[in-house]
Design an enzyme around this catalytic site. Structure first.
Site, PDB file in Angstrom:
ATOM      1  N   SER A   1      -9.936  -7.555  27.317  1.00 45.65           N
ATOM      2  CA  SER A   1      -9.579  -7.133  28.669  1.00 45.65           C
ATOM      3  C   SER A   1      -9.426  -8.362  29.550  1.00 45.65           C
ATOM      4  CB  SER A   1     -10.627  -6.170  29.224  1.00 45.65           C
ATOM      5  OG  SER A   1     -11.902  -6.766  29.227  1.00 45.65           O
ATOM      6  N   CYS A   2      -8.878  -8.130  30.736  1.00 44.22           N
ATOM      7  CA  CYS A   2      -8.628  -9.191  31.709  1.00 44.22           C
ATOM      8  C   CYS A   2      -9.905  -9.995  31.910  1.00 44.22           C
ATOM      9  CB  CYS A   2      -8.172  -8.554  33.019  1.00 44.22           C
ATOM     10  SG  CYS A   2      -7.800  -9.738  34.316  1.00 44.22           S
ATOM     11  N   PRO A   3      -9.818 -11.298  31.871  1.00 43.34           N
ATOM     12  CA  PRO A   3      -8.653 -12.174  31.912  1.00 43.34           C
ATOM     13  C   PRO A   3      -8.224 -12.717  30.539  1.00 43.34           C
ATOM     14  CG  PRO A   3     -10.558 -13.493  32.378  1.00 43.34           C
ATOM     15  CD  PRO A   3     -11.051 -12.069  32.135  1.00 43.34           C
TER      16      PRO A   3
ATOM     17  N   ARG B   1     -11.550  -6.803  38.099  1.00 41.04           N
ATOM     18  CA  ARG B   1     -12.722  -7.025  37.244  1.00 41.04           C
ATOM     19  C   ARG B   1     -13.245  -8.453  37.343  1.00 41.04           C
ATOM     20  NH1 ARG B   1     -14.930  -8.114  32.373  1.00 41.04           N
ATOM     21  NH2 ARG B   1     -13.323  -8.813  30.993  1.00 41.04           N
TER      22      ARG B   1
END
Length: 193
Positions: free
Chosen positions: A16-18, A153
């Site tokens: 997931s981000c990043p 996030r």
């Protein structure tokens, strides 16, 4: 995507981000100008993130194909004279600074995906996923001259959102760092409908 050759494939499934962007940057640095990178990801947020990163850094975003919950993004590395240094939004506030303003009911924009928002968001935060932000700017128009605290996030997607807002005339967009990953303030959750 058989219309052209993929020179390198990057597996970002489950990240997931990043992390998809962090790995994409590294992979692109190792490639030659004109080569095509395929990024395979499962994070829905990667759809907007990869496109925005490519455009901001001068690389050619070729497109995204979705197959059974997997996203395949394609980027062609720019020639050195076309590439642009990645810039960061200058107006940053800490999680603690935002938490101290909650009693004032500030404008908080959450640019994560709906599922991330449902599992926990700052009370009063308005959800507009980054991938929809440009087409939904009218919803923020009443707040164009106010401070808008943008959260995601980790602070990366919100950075891109702040840059977009600033380009569109929102002069007081503030990137909240480090975002929900480090948020220790109050949280609301949405019931599963």
């Amino acid at each position: 995507m058989s219309a052209y050759t993929v020179d390198k494939t990057l597996d970002c499934k489950g990240l997931s981000c990043p992390m998809p962007i962090v790995r994409t940057k590294k992979a692109v640095e190792e490639m030659k100008a004109g080569e095509v990178l395929e990024i395979v990801a499962t994070d829905p947020g990667s759809v907007a993130d990869v496109k925005s990163w490519a455009i901001r850094t001068g690389h050619q975003f070729l497109g995204t194909v979705e197959e059974d919950g997997t996203f395949k993004h394609y980027i062609r590395k720019a020639d050195p004279e076309e590439a642009k240094p990645e810039k960061k939004h200058p107006d940053i506030v800490s999680n603690d600074e935002l938490q101290s303003k909650l009693m004032e009911q500030p404008v908080i924009l959450d640019v994560r995906e709906p599922m991330e928002y449902a599992f926990g968001h700052i009370p009063g935060a308005k959800l507009i996923p980054f991938s929809q932000l440009e087409e939904r700017l009218a919803e923020l128009a009443p707040h164009k001259d106010e401070e808008i605290y943008v959260v995601c996030r980790t602070g990366n997607r919100s950075d891109m959102a702040c840059q977009l807002l600033t380009e569109k005339g929102f002069k007081q967009a503030k990137n909240v760092m480090p975002g929900m990953l480090g948020w220790e303030g109050p949280i609301e959750k949405q019931a599963n409908n």
